[in-house]
Write an enzyme that holds these catalytic residues in place. Structure first.
Site, PDB file in Angstrom:
ATOM      1  N   GLU A   1       4.729  -4.979   6.954  1.00 48.39           N
ATOM      2  CA  GLU A   1       3.949  -3.922   7.615  1.00 48.39           C
ATOM      3  C   GLU A   1       4.426  -3.660   9.039  1.00 48.39           C
ATOM      4  OE1 GLU A   1       2.636  -6.499   5.910  1.00 48.39           O
ATOM      5  OE2 GLU A   1       0.935  -5.839   4.683  1.00 48.39           O
TER       6      GLU A   1
ATOM      7  N   ALA B   1       0.857  -1.185   0.000  1.00 45.41           N
ATOM      8  CA  ALA B   1       0.000   0.000   0.000  1.00 45.41           C
ATOM      9  C   ALA B   1       0.895   1.237   0.000  1.00 45.41           C
ATOM     10  CB  ALA B   1      -0.895  -0.022   1.230  1.00 45.41           C
TER      11      ALA B   1
ATOM     12  N   GLU C   1      -0.507  -9.456  -0.833  1.00 44.41           N
ATOM     13  CA  GLU C   1      -1.907  -9.791  -0.556  1.00 44.41           C
ATOM     14  C   GLU C   1      -2.747  -9.777  -1.832  1.00 44.41           C
ATOM     15  OE1 GLU C   1      -1.909  -6.685   2.493  1.00 44.41           O
ATOM     16  OE2 GLU C   1      -2.583  -8.195   3.908  1.00 44.41           O
TER      17      GLU C   1
ATOM     18  N   GLY D   1       0.536  -5.137   0.832  1.00 45.25           N
ATOM     19  CA  GLY D   1      -0.677  -5.223   0.010  1.00 45.25           C
ATOM     20  C   GLY D   1      -0.406  -5.838  -1.362  1.00 45.25           C
TER      21      GLY D   1
HETATM   22  C1  HXC Z   1       4.947   4.466  -1.366  1.00 47.59           C
HETATM   23  C2  HXC Z   1       6.876   3.516  -2.185  1.00 47.59           C
HETATM   24  C3  HXC Z   1       6.546   2.281  -1.619  1.00 47.59           C
HETATM   25  C4  HXC Z   1       5.303   2.180  -0.909  1.00 47.59           C
HETATM   26  C5  HXC Z   1       8.433   2.072  -2.616  1.00 47.59           C
HETATM   27  N1  HXC Z   1       8.052   3.358  -2.783  1.00 47.59           N
HETATM   28  N2  HXC Z   1       7.528   1.403  -1.903  1.00 47.59           N
HETATM   29  N3  HXC Z   1       6.088   4.596  -2.057  1.00 47.59           N
HETATM   30  N4  HXC Z   1       4.565   3.315  -0.809  1.00 47.59           N
HETATM   31  N5  HXC Z   1       4.892   1.052  -0.371  1.00 47.59           N
HETATM   32  C6  HXC Z   1       8.775   4.405  -3.508  1.00 47.59           C
HETATM   33  C7  HXC Z   1       9.982   4.893  -2.736  1.00 47.59           C
HETATM   34  O1  HXC Z   1       9.586   5.851  -1.765  1.00 47.59           O
HETATM   35  C8  HXC Z   1      10.806   5.505  -3.835  1.00 47.59           C
HETATM   36  O2  HXC Z   1      10.275   6.766  -4.184  1.00 47.59           O
HETATM   37  C9  HXC Z   1      10.542   4.574  -5.001  1.00 47.59           C
HETATM   38  O3  HXC Z   1       9.331   3.892  -4.703  1.00 47.59           O
HETATM   39  C10 HXC Z   1      11.649   3.536  -5.154  1.00 47.59           C
HETATM   40  O4  HXC Z   1      11.802   2.883  -3.924  1.00 47.59           O
HETATM   41  P1  HXC Z   1      13.204   2.721  -3.202  1.00 47.59           P
HETATM   42  O5  HXC Z   1      12.949   2.478  -1.759  1.00 47.59           O
HETATM   43  O6  HXC Z   1      14.144   3.845  -3.537  1.00 47.59           O
HETATM   44  O7  HXC Z   1      13.759   1.393  -3.910  1.00 47.59           O
HETATM   45  P2  HXC Z   1      14.687   0.271  -3.306  1.00 47.59           P
HETATM   46  O8  HXC Z   1      15.829   0.864  -2.533  1.00 47.59           O
HETATM   47  O9  HXC Z   1      14.989  -0.632  -4.462  1.00 47.59           O
HETATM   48  O10 HXC Z   1      13.810  -0.523  -2.227  1.00 47.59           O
HETATM   49  C11 HXC Z   1      12.650  -1.218  -2.664  1.00 47.59           C
HETATM   50  C12 HXC Z   1      11.790  -1.628  -1.442  1.00 47.59           C
HETATM   51  C13 HXC Z   1      11.478  -0.379  -0.583  1.00 47.59           C
HETATM   52  C14 HXC Z   1      12.523  -2.688  -0.617  1.00 47.59           C
HETATM   53  C15 HXC Z   1      10.523  -2.268  -2.015  1.00 47.59           C
HETATM   54  O11 HXC Z   1      10.972   0.643  -1.438  1.00 47.59           O
HETATM   55  C16 HXC Z   1      10.454  -0.636   0.485  1.00 47.59           C
HETATM   56  O12 HXC Z   1      10.777  -1.214   1.533  1.00 47.59           O
HETATM   57  N6  HXC Z   1       9.212  -0.207   0.279  1.00 47.59           N
HETATM   58  C17 HXC Z   1       8.144  -0.309   1.252  1.00 47.59           C
HETATM   59  C18 HXC Z   1       7.614  -1.726   1.328  1.00 47.59           C
HETATM   60  C19 HXC Z   1       6.528  -1.857   2.387  1.00 47.59           C
HETATM   61  O13 HXC Z   1       6.761  -1.564   3.572  1.00 47.59           O
HETATM   62  N7  HXC Z   1       5.348  -2.327   1.990  1.00 47.59           N
HETATM   63  C20 HXC Z   1       4.200  -2.491   2.901  1.00 47.59           C
HETATM   64  C21 HXC Z   1       3.349  -1.258   2.926  1.00 47.59           C
HETATM   65  S1  HXC Z   1       2.032  -1.374   4.089  1.00 47.59           S
HETATM   66  P3  HXC Z   1      11.212   8.069  -4.340  1.00 47.59           P
HETATM   67  O14 HXC Z   1      10.233   9.156  -4.623  1.00 47.59           O
HETATM   68  O15 HXC Z   1      11.962   8.202  -3.075  1.00 47.59           O
HETATM   69  O16 HXC Z   1      12.080   7.726  -5.513  1.00 47.59           O
HETATM   70  C22 HXC Z   1       0.860  -2.297   3.309  1.00 47.59           C
HETATM   71  C23 HXC Z   1      -0.462  -2.469   4.052  1.00 47.59           C
HETATM   72  C24 HXC Z   1      -1.479  -3.177   3.231  1.00 47.59           C
HETATM   73  O17 HXC Z   1       1.042  -2.763   2.244  1.00 47.59           O
HETATM   74  C25 HXC Z   1      -2.875  -3.112   3.848  1.00 47.59           C
HETATM   75  C26 HXC Z   1      -3.738  -2.026   3.328  1.00 47.59           C
HETATM   76  C27 HXC Z   1      -5.197  -2.110   3.743  1.00 47.59           C
END
Ligand code: HXC
Length: 258
Positions: free
Chosen positions: A132, A65, A112, A109
């Site tokens: 998460e 998400a 999921e 997400g």
């Molecule tokens: C918003 C995101 C994002 C996310 C990546 N980006 N994941 N933006 N939401 N979930 C953005 C980064 O901010 C960055 O933007 C660009 O994408 C590239 O990501 P990087 O981090 O620079 O890439 P990298 O170093 O290769 O790392 C990749 C990654 C990391 C390991 C996937 O981005 C990461 O950990 N992302 C978050 C993953 C996460 O926690 N997902 C769960 C979310 S909670 P900029 O602008 O800086 O270039 C969830 C809840 C679901 O999903 C339930 C809902 C009801």
């Protein structure tokens, strides 16, 4: 129909829905989920479409998400809109088969969403995770329930508690994905599977989806009864006659969804 966050193409009975927010690794925001729900409903109603492939980019299926969008939300915001979940339900309501073709990140997400599809085909670069916990929250689109059913409690719990990612090989070994294929062949393999599905009787594909999904929701005894009745019900179709006649006549069946 033109969308901002997804690309939808229909060709030769197969729909491909590509998540398309490349700057955010296909993070799922409210707009994307809403467009996805709309697209799935349209494809469900589109008689040309017999199977859908849901995919992302080579680098990322979906990295979860959208954290930027979620960061400023409060309880009332997420509760009153049933944040993302209400739209995600569209995937589960879809009676036509949906294959998730996953390359790169399928996190939170994203993982999921892939698990909501009927099966997951992964490329060698796929990485699955429920991170998460690192954000001070937990899975919200079924990860605590589906991942646990797919890979068992110990592995699911470890992934949810530590946020560690699983690679494609581990995902296949533990039953999360149906197969792992080379990254360059992912779409070709997904299309080949979709084509096989498209050749079947749509009545039988809908019924078998219901039966397999029922196995996650009921007791074995009830599930077996459901399956038996489902099997019986298909004997009311012309496609059953055609399928069995074609076998006897040593020819390909021509199903007409009747
Ligand atoms: C918003 C995101 C994002 C996310 C990546 N980006 N994941 N933006 N939401 N979930 C953005 C980064 O901010 C960055 O933007 C660009 O994408 C590239 O990501 P990087 O981090 O620079 O890439 P990298 O170093 O290769 O790392 C990749 C990654 C990391 C390991 C996937 O981005 C990461 O950990 N992302 C978050 C993953 C996460 O926690 N997902 C769960 C979310 S909670 P900029 O602008 O800086 O270039 C969830 C809840 C679901 O999903 C339930 C809902 C009801």
């Amino acid at each position: 129909m033109a969308y901002n966050t997804i690309i939808v193409e229909v060709e030769d009975q197969i729909a491909t829905v590509r998540l398309n927010r490349p700057d955010a690794l296909n993070a799922l925001n409210a707009e994307l989920l809403s467009e996805l729900a709309q697209a799935v409903a349209e494809l469900e109603a589109d008689a040309r479409v017999r199977c859908t492939i849901l995919t992302g980019s080579e680098k990322s299926f979906a990295a979860g998400a959208d954290i930027t969008e979620m960061a400023d939300l409060n309880f009332v915001d997420v509760f009153s809109t049933d944040y993302l979940a209400a739209d995600a339900e569209a995937i589960m309501r879809c009676r036509k088969p949906i294959i998730a073709a996953v390359s790169g990140y399928a996190l939170g997400g994203g993982c999921e969403l892939a698990m909501m599809c009927d099966f997951i085909l992964a490329s060698e670069t796929a990485k699955f995770g429920q991170p998460e916990i690192n954000l001070g929250v937990v899975a919200g689109l079924g990860g605590s329930q589906r991942l646990t059913r797919f890979v068992g409690k110990s592995k699911a719990m470890e992934m949810h508690l530590t946020g560690r990612f699983m690679d494609a090989e581990e995902a296949e070994r533990s039953g999360l994905v149906s197969r792992v294929v080379p990254v360059k062949k992912l779409m070709e393999e997904a299309q080949a599977a979709a084509r096989k599905i498209a050749e079947k009787s749509a009545l039988a594909t809908m019924v078998v989806k219901e039966a397999v999904n029922r196995s996650y929701e009921t007791t074995l005894r009830e599930g077996l009864l459901f399956e038996r009745r489902a099997f019986h019900s298909l004997f009311a179709t012309e496609d059953q006659t055609e399928g069995m006649t074609a076998f006897k006549e040593k020819r390909e069946a021509q199903f007409r969804d009747k």
